[in-house]
Design an enzyme around this catalytic site. Structure first.
Site, mmCIF file in Angstrom:
data_model
loop_
_atom_site.group_PDB
_atom_site.id
_atom_site.type_symbol
_atom_site.label_atom_id
_atom_site.label_comp_id
_atom_site.label_asym_id
_atom_site.label_seq_id
_atom_site.Cartn_x
_atom_site.Cartn_y
_atom_site.Cartn_z
ATOM 1 N N HIS A 38 -9.371 -12.044 6.979
ATOM 2 C CA HIS A 38 -10.187 -12.294 8.230
ATOM 3 C C HIS A 38 -11.667 -11.443 7.870
ATOM 4 O O HIS A 38 -11.679 -10.256 7.208
ATOM 5 C CB HIS A 38 -9.521 -12.184 9.329
ATOM 6 C CG HIS A 38 -9.404 -10.714 9.662
ATOM 7 N ND1 HIS A 38 -8.427 -10.339 10.634
ATOM 8 C CD2 HIS A 38 -9.748 -9.321 9.277
ATOM 9 C CE1 HIS A 38 -8.239 -8.863 10.769
ATOM 10 N NE2 HIS A 38 -9.155 -8.501 10.087
ATOM 11 N N ASN B 213 -5.431 -10.825 5.263
ATOM 12 C CA ASN B 213 -5.256 -12.104 5.500
ATOM 13 C C ASN B 213 -6.675 -13.036 5.195
ATOM 14 O O ASN B 213 -6.724 -14.075 5.377
ATOM 15 C CB ASN B 213 -4.722 -12.769 6.674
ATOM 16 C CG ASN B 213 -5.615 -12.295 7.910
ATOM 17 O OD1 ASN B 213 -6.539 -11.800 7.927
ATOM 18 N ND2 ASN B 213 -5.110 -12.795 9.135
HETATM 19 P P1 PGA Z 1 -8.975 -1.862 8.254
HETATM 20 O O1 PGA Z 1 -9.542 -3.162 8.966
HETATM 21 O O2 PGA Z 1 -10.216 -1.225 7.728
HETATM 22 O O3 PGA Z 1 -8.044 -1.069 9.261
HETATM 23 O O4 PGA Z 1 -8.132 -2.252 7.200
HETATM 24 C C1 PGA Z 1 -10.377 -4.264 8.351
HETATM 25 C C2 PGA Z 1 -10.225 -5.285 8.883
HETATM 26 O O5 PGA Z 1 -9.196 -5.851 9.403
HETATM 27 O O6 PGA Z 1 -11.278 -6.084 8.801
#
Ligand code: PGA
Length: 252
Positions: A137, A135
């Site tokens: 973030h 999303n």
């Molecule tokens: P992920 O998380 O590496 O587990 O995809 C990344 C994030 O949400 O910043």
């Protein structure tokens, strides 16, 4: 923003790790900003390997982006545990110099303010490692997040809770977190953002090609003078042609 697209996720993680390892070698007293999540696991594997062949972290300090509210440092789903498992237990950094917000602090709001001050007290972050959520973030700054936000307590988006459910035996990701704010992140002298896999393609395109908007918190990085975004081809797949033409493409 400098964009680097490597031929696969493994090489992208290796490239990100190399940037960190080179920075530690050049500046042994560096203050690192660290991230968690699946994307970062191979980055930390590279840093552990770099330590085994001589890279010292003895002078380094680090500040993690975030932690779940309500979890003690020894909870297996906590980011304290993640960091011990993937990095801290395997390097020569004094554990007291690896900072992660205390999710079990009696007053999380006060803990967020303390964390912000601790970062400033260390002279600020020199190099911040970042992932990106589906999303958009960064840290746990869920959309909408103001570009001027500081360390604070946030409520996690349902999508984020689902994405992290596998880290919790009961599938219940905590509801809230303490996170560096977008403004806190932008204060870092340099940022390295690693995104791999097709699930990140939309967020990467919004971050780089879209407008600077609280609806994609990572887009605030467009305003930062020193950001390197490292992707594999799947995460870069939705970038516009012009962006890709200007990209530094690296093969083997
Ligand atoms: P992920 O998380 O590496 O587990 O995809 C990344 C994030 O949400 O910043």
């Amino acid at each position: 923003m400098k964009l680097v697209v490597l031929e696969n996720a493994k090489r992208a993680a290796g490239y990100a790790a190399r940037l960190l390892a080179d920075a530690v070698a050049r500046h042994p007293q560096i203050v690192l900003g660290l991230a968690t999540g699946g994307t970062m696991e191979p980055v930390y594997a590279h840093l552990r390997a770099a330590h085994r062949v001589g890279l010292s972290f003895a002078g380094v300090q680090s500040f993690n982006l975030d932690e779940y509210v309500g979890l003690s440092p020894d909870h297996p789903g906590s980011y304290h545990s993640y960091m011990r498992k993937h990095l801290f237990d395997a390097i020569d950094m004094d554990p007291a110099r690896g900072h992660v917000p205390r999710g079990d602090a009696p007053d999380p709001v006060q803990e967020a303010a303390r964390y912000e001050q601790a970062i400033a007290g260390a002279g600020g972050v020199d190099l911040q490692l970042l992932g990106i959520g589906k999303n958009g973030h960064i840290g746990f700054n869920e959309p909408p997040s103001d570009g001027a936000s500081r360390c604070r307590v946030v409520t996690l988006a349902e999508e984020t809770r689902r994405a992290n459910a596998a880290y919790f035996p009961d599938g219940q990701t905590p509801l809230r977190a303490i996170t560096m704010g977008v403004g806190t992140i932008l204060d870092a002298r340099a940022c390295v953002l690693l995104a791999t896999g097709a699930t990140k393609a939309k967020a990467v395109a919004a971050m780089i090609d879209g407008p600077v908007t609280p609806d994609c918190p990572a887009s605030a990085l467009q305003r930062h003078p020193d950001v390197t975004v490292i992707c594999d081809p799947a995460a870069a797949a939705e970038l516009c042609e012009t962006t890709l033409r200007e990209t530094e493409l690296r093969g083997a």
